[in-house]
Design a protein around this motif. Structure first.
Motif, mmCIF file in Angstrom:
data_model
loop_
_atom_site.group_PDB
_atom_site.id
_atom_site.type_symbol
_atom_site.label_atom_id
_atom_site.label_comp_id
_atom_site.label_asym_id
_atom_site.label_seq_id
_atom_site.Cartn_x
_atom_site.Cartn_y
_atom_site.Cartn_z
ATOM 1 N N VAL A 182 0.869 -1.187 0.000
ATOM 2 C CA VAL A 182 0.000 0.000 0.000
ATOM 3 C C VAL A 182 0.897 1.225 0.000
ATOM 4 C CG1 VAL A 182 -1.705 1.324 1.347
ATOM 5 C CG2 VAL A 182 -1.871 -1.166 1.239
ATOM 6 N N SER A 183 0.521 2.253 -0.781
ATOM 7 C CA SER A 183 1.283 3.503 -0.731
ATOM 8 C C SER A 183 0.342 4.688 -0.816
ATOM 9 C CB SER A 183 2.320 3.558 -1.855
ATOM 10 O OG SER A 183 1.692 3.540 -3.112
ATOM 11 N N LEU A 184 0.877 5.822 -0.355
ATOM 12 C CA LEU A 184 0.117 7.071 -0.322
ATOM 13 C C LEU A 184 0.885 8.120 -1.110
ATOM 14 C CD1 LEU A 184 -0.836 7.760 3.392
ATOM 15 C CD2 LEU A 184 -2.367 8.052 1.454
ATOM 16 N N PHE A 185 0.147 8.946 -1.850
ATOM 17 C CA PHE A 185 0.810 10.051 -2.556
ATOM 18 C C PHE A 185 0.035 11.337 -2.285
ATOM 19 C CE2 PHE A 185 1.893 12.552 -6.428
ATOM 20 C CZ PHE A 185 3.265 12.582 -6.246
ATOM 21 N N TYR A 186 0.760 12.396 -1.969
ATOM 22 C CA TYR A 186 0.157 13.682 -1.642
ATOM 23 C C TYR A 186 0.498 14.679 -2.750
ATOM 24 C CZ TYR A 186 0.660 11.623 3.106
ATOM 25 O OH TYR A 186 0.656 10.800 4.216
ATOM 26 N N PRO A 187 -0.334 14.827 -3.783
ATOM 27 C CA PRO A 187 0.014 15.773 -4.846
ATOM 28 C C PRO A 187 0.069 17.212 -4.340
ATOM 29 C CG PRO A 187 -1.762 14.330 -5.561
ATOM 30 C CD PRO A 187 -1.588 14.117 -4.085
ATOM 31 N N PRO A 188 0.910 18.016 -4.965
ATOM 32 C CA PRO A 188 0.944 19.448 -4.668
ATOM 33 C C PRO A 188 -0.039 20.158 -5.618
ATOM 34 C CG PRO A 188 2.650 18.945 -6.242
ATOM 35 C CD PRO A 188 1.891 17.664 -6.012
ATOM 36 N N THR A 189 -0.043 21.481 -5.632
ATOM 37 C CA THR A 189 -0.875 22.219 -6.586
ATOM 38 C C THR A 189 -0.445 21.854 -8.003
ATOM 39 O OG1 THR A 189 -1.031 24.015 -5.003
ATOM 40 C CG2 THR A 189 -1.662 24.515 -7.257
ATOM 41 N N THR A 190 -1.397 21.395 -8.796
ATOM 42 C CA THR A 190 -1.092 20.882 -10.130
ATOM 43 C C THR A 190 -2.062 21.494 -11.128
ATOM 44 O OG1 THR A 190 -0.520 18.800 -9.024
ATOM 45 C CG2 THR A 190 -0.649 18.746 -11.416
ATOM 46 N N ASP A 191 -1.527 21.911 -12.250
ATOM 47 C CA ASP A 191 -2.307 22.653 -13.247
ATOM 48 C C ASP A 191 -3.205 21.695 -14.049
ATOM 49 O OD1 ASP A 191 -3.271 24.484 -14.969
ATOM 50 O OD2 ASP A 191 -1.369 24.925 -15.955
ATOM 51 N N THR A 192 -4.373 21.423 -13.509
ATOM 52 C CA THR A 192 -5.289 20.438 -14.107
ATOM 53 C C THR A 192 -6.663 21.089 -14.307
ATOM 54 O OG1 THR A 192 -6.097 19.728 -11.951
ATOM 55 C CG2 THR A 192 -4.157 18.569 -12.802
ATOM 56 N N PRO A 193 -7.560 20.431 -15.040
ATOM 57 C CA PRO A 193 -8.929 20.944 -15.144
ATOM 58 C C PRO A 193 -9.578 21.101 -13.763
ATOM 59 C CG PRO A 193 -8.567 19.204 -16.755
ATOM 60 C CD PRO A 193 -7.333 19.243 -15.906
ATOM 61 N N GLY A 194 -9.242 20.194 -12.846
ATOM 62 C CA GLY A 194 -9.799 20.270 -11.491
ATOM 63 C C GLY A 194 -9.360 21.543 -10.783
ATOM 64 N N LEU A 195 -8.086 21.902 -10.922
ATOM 65 C CA LEU A 195 -7.575 23.122 -10.271
ATOM 66 C C LEU A 195 -8.256 24.357 -10.858
ATOM 67 C CD1 LEU A 195 -5.512 24.379 -8.252
ATOM 68 C CD2 LEU A 195 -3.960 24.636 -10.207
ATOM 69 N N ALA A 196 -8.452 24.360 -12.171
ATOM 70 C CA ALA A 196 -9.080 25.517 -12.814
ATOM 71 C C ALA A 196 -10.482 25.756 -12.233
ATOM 72 C CB ALA A 196 -9.151 25.294 -14.326
ATOM 73 N N LYS A 197 -11.222 24.673 -12.010
ATOM 74 C CA LYS A 197 -12.582 24.804 -11.446
ATOM 75 C C LYS A 197 -12.523 25.304 -10.011
ATOM 76 C CE LYS A 197 -15.419 21.355 -13.744
ATOM 77 N NZ LYS A 197 -15.992 20.021 -13.556
ATOM 78 N N GLU A 198 -11.605 24.710 -9.258
ATOM 79 C CA GLU A 198 -11.456 25.068 -7.835
ATOM 80 C C GLU A 198 -11.104 26.553 -7.688
ATOM 81 O OE1 GLU A 198 -8.329 22.637 -6.209
ATOM 82 O OE2 GLU A 198 -7.716 24.232 -4.855
ATOM 83 N N ASN A 199 -10.238 27.042 -8.590
ATOM 84 C CA ASN A 199 -9.799 28.428 -8.499
ATOM 85 C C ASN A 199 -10.932 29.430 -8.714
ATOM 86 O OD1 ASN A 199 -7.225 27.794 -7.842
ATOM 87 N ND2 ASN A 199 -6.361 28.070 -9.884
ATOM 88 N N GLU A 200 -11.989 28.972 -9.393
ATOM 89 C CA GLU A 200 -13.125 29.879 -9.653
ATOM 90 C C GLU A 200 -13.846 30.268 -8.366
ATOM 91 O OE1 GLU A 200 -15.617 27.864 -12.465
ATOM 92 O OE2 GLU A 200 -14.037 27.880 -14.009
ATOM 93 N N ILE A 201 -13.743 29.402 -7.335
ATOM 94 C CA ILE A 201 -14.507 29.684 -6.099
ATOM 95 C C ILE A 201 -13.611 29.757 -4.861
ATOM 96 C CG2 ILE A 201 -16.726 28.779 -6.899
ATOM 97 C CD1 ILE A 201 -15.987 26.146 -5.385
#
Ligand SMILES: NC(=O)c1ccc[n+]([C@@H]2O[C@H](COP(=O)([O-])OP(=O)(O)OC[C@H]3O[C@@H](n4cnc5c(N)ncnc54)[C@H](OP(=O)(O)O)[C@@H]3O)[C@@H](O)[C@H]2O)c1
Length: 289
Positions: A182-201
């Motif tokens: 089992v492993s865990l990964f903690y992504p940092p701020t990443t320029d994705t479609p998800g980030l673009a939506k999140e930044n709107e609000i």
């Protein structure tokens, strides 16, 4: 990445952002890959891109909403059929819906627990019988930097990402003795479609904190996916991407009192800036996610 050649991989949230970048890199590495998400169009586009990437593996997709446990079970059965088995499971589907505790809709707290946390639980449970039966394999759970560091305006998201960390720790204790990694990964701020939506609000104070932070950096999905895959291949338990985030991770654990004081100090400065009307939200970018 040689380690993945010939491996059979299933990725949730594999049609966009970090998941899509990982799928393409896996395809180039000679892995067989099935990507899962809700939207058929992006899934089809990703499968076409994997085929164009030219690997020798088998590529497929399943359309599924990870919040629906029964649908995830059916999707896992379909994926096992398409792949002819499973070596690596990457639970990555998720999103951030920022907002202050006092005015974020209750729905945001519930919805992110359902997708970010329970989505991972459903996916793990759907594949676990096969992993245990074969006695080998790797399960990676994608959390976030906000899964170890609380961030202003992200209480609901943070709770859903911290939940993954607790789940992963107990899962690891249960399945490692039976041959499953089992492993865990903690992504940092990443320029994705998800980030673009999140930044709107994103709340203004959260913008101001990011704008002023010495640790603020935004990475490409390819950079982050590359680290995620190298992390899985390494066999280590947990990792985050980017030196500032690694520093924050260790500092937060070694000196939690000072880390909390620094966090409060950043919030206080950001609040003053917002009150003085000095915050201009950038169109992109940000601090840890
Ligand atoms: N980008 C960042 O700054 C950042 C930072 C830290 C952590 N993360 C985490 O990294 C992961 C990937 O983020 P990303 O930015 O690459 O996201 P993204 O660009 O929004 O892509 C998300 C993927 O997940 C799928 N998805 C979302 N909800 C789903 C659901 N209910 N069932 C099935 N699939 C679903 C999406 O496809 P459909 O919408 O078609 O279903 C898409 O394929 C997430 O867990 C996120 O929380 C991201």
């Amino acid at each position: 990445m040689q380690w993945f050649a010939g491996k059979k991989v299933f990725i949730t949230g594999g049609s966009k952002g970090i998941g899509r970048a990982a799928a393409l890199q896996l395809a180039r590495s000679g892995a067989s890959v099935v990507v899962a998400a809700r939207g058929a169009e992006a899934l089809d586009e990703t499968v076409a891109a994997m085929k164009a990437a030219g690997g020798a593996g088998t590529f497929g997709r399943v359309s599924v909403d990870v919040t629906d446990a029964a649908a995830v079970e059916a999707a896992a059965a379909e994926a096992l059929e398409l792949l002819g088995g499973i070596d690596v499971l990457i639970c990555n589907a998720g999103y951030a819906w920022p907002g202050l505790v006092e005015d974020a809709p209750l729905e945001s707290f519930e919805a992110m627990m359902r997708t970010n946390y329970l989505g991972h639980v459903h996916t793990v449970r759907a594949f676990l019988p096969r992993f245990l039966e074969q006695g080998h394999g790797h399960i990676n759970l994608v959390s976030s930097v906000i899964g170890f560091l609380p961030v202003y305006g992200y209480a609901a998201y943070s709770a859903s990402k911290f939940a993954i960390v607790g789940f992963a720790g107990a899962l690891d204790l249960e399945v490692k003795p039976r041959g499953i990694q089992v492993s865990l990964f903690y992504p940092p701020t990443t320029d994705t479609p998800g980030l673009a939506k999140e930044n709107e609000i994103k709340p203004p104070v959260a913008w101001a904190i990011e704008h002023d932070s010495a640790f603020s950096a935004t990475y490409t999905p390819e950079q982050v996916a590359d680290h995620l895959l190298r992390h899985i291949a390494s066999g280590r338990y947990q990792a985050t991407h980017g030196f500032p985030n690694q520093l924050i991770y260790h500092f937060n654990r070694l000196a939690p009192g000072i880390a909390r004081w620094m966090n409060h100090d950043e919030v206080a400065k950001a609040m003053k800036k917002v009150a003085a009307g000095k915050v201009h939200a950038p169109s992109r970018g940000g601090g840890p996610k």
